[in-house]
Design an enzyme around this catalytic site. Sequence first.
Site, PDB file in Angstrom:
ATOM      1  N   MET A 249       0.845  -1.193   0.000  1.00  0.00           N
ATOM      2  CA  MET A 249       0.000   0.000   0.000  1.00  0.00           C
ATOM      3  C   MET A 249       0.880   1.242   0.000  1.00  0.00           C
ATOM      4  SD  MET A 249      -3.447  -0.477   2.255  1.00  0.00           S
ATOM      5  CE  MET A 249      -2.630  -0.808   3.817  1.00  0.00           C
ATOM      6  N   HIS A 250       0.578   2.157  -0.901  1.00  0.00           N
ATOM      7  CA  HIS A 250       1.340   3.401  -0.961  1.00  0.00           C
ATOM      8  C   HIS A 250       0.534   4.590  -1.447  1.00  0.00           C
ATOM      9  CE1 HIS A 250       1.504   2.087  -5.158  1.00  0.00           C
ATOM     10  NE2 HIS A 250       1.762   3.342  -5.460  1.00  0.00           N
ATOM     11  N   ARG A 251      -0.673   4.371  -1.983  1.00  0.00           N
ATOM     12  CA  ARG A 251      -1.421   5.486  -2.557  1.00  0.00           C
ATOM     13  C   ARG A 251      -1.938   6.414  -1.455  1.00  0.00           C
ATOM     14  NH1 ARG A 251      -1.864   4.936  -7.877  1.00  0.00           N
ATOM     15  NH2 ARG A 251      -1.590   2.844  -8.737  1.00  0.00           N
TER      16      ARG A 251
END
Length: 350
Positions: free
Chosen positions: A197-199
Amino acid sequence: MAAARPNFMKVGPVIDALVGRADVELVHTGQHYDRAMSESFFVELGLPEPDVNLHVGSGSHGEQTAAVMVAYENHLQERRPDAVVVVGDVNSTLAATIAATKLRIPVAHVEAGLRSRDWDMPEEVNRVLTDRVSRWLLAPSEDACRNLEAEGAPQEWIHLVGNVMVDTLLRNLDRARARRDQLLSGLGVETHALVTMHRPSNVDDVQQLGDTLGTIATAAERMTVLFPVHPRTRKMLLGVGALPENVVLTEPLGYLDFVAAMDSAQIVFTDSGGVQEETSVLGVPCITVRDNTERPVTCELGTNQLTGTDPAAIRAAAATALAGQREPAAIPYWDGKAGARIADVLLADL
């Protein structure tokens, strides 16, 4: 031109297919400056050292885009190439495209036509604007071609070439699998789920990030949840507090180790577009923690499910996925030959 982790995996097959047939120069904008997310990929994938590194580093969207435009324009004025190839949808992709187009240097966009139709995503803005001025629209899938046609792109500019990320995945899969046992043993992991997860929509709100991780940990409660943490996400995790016991954080993984972790996972939870593609080819069930995707073909084939961040939807999708069979998807032109097709298109015109 390459800028960030996914770009390196995409540009390699194109370079390989062009070497010996054309003069090729690799420009690294330096948008990713963490070694595990940049230099190590060049080593593992056997890419040549970049001929130029612009070292733009971090900053706001405007700062980063502007820095690449200025630095790349200066470079282009010195070199005057016959064409510029850009990949993906990061800020550097758009910046390099604008710089080249203003100098009347034609641009080829690898991964043209992908659309999430979510204008809150900076990547969507980058994709649409890059495609609007690119001369060669190199699409990975049939739905991407349809998007370009619907937007009025000239038919002769659109080329269905396949997925370059799949080229890289297939070339390196055996090497990655050979590292699996050592990797998992070193992490103390056996049966596991994998999370990426990075958004901003998932990680910028501490409460949302903590709740989503808690839901994933519950959905995969009988296994370890392996979470290689993007630098942006690690900063936010400091505010989450204690994590569920089955969540194991690691530093960002190199390409081969990440593929090994993904290939051996029981299920993957992600907000990454590329991971949706890779899991589909590997037949690993994927839950995309987003409300939309620019890779709808992965959902149509059933290898990927969109859930958003709704806890009930995540748990239900995970239960369905874990009860099913691992089935690699058969997608036209995702056959390891996209780089060669791209080279053929460019050299035929140039």
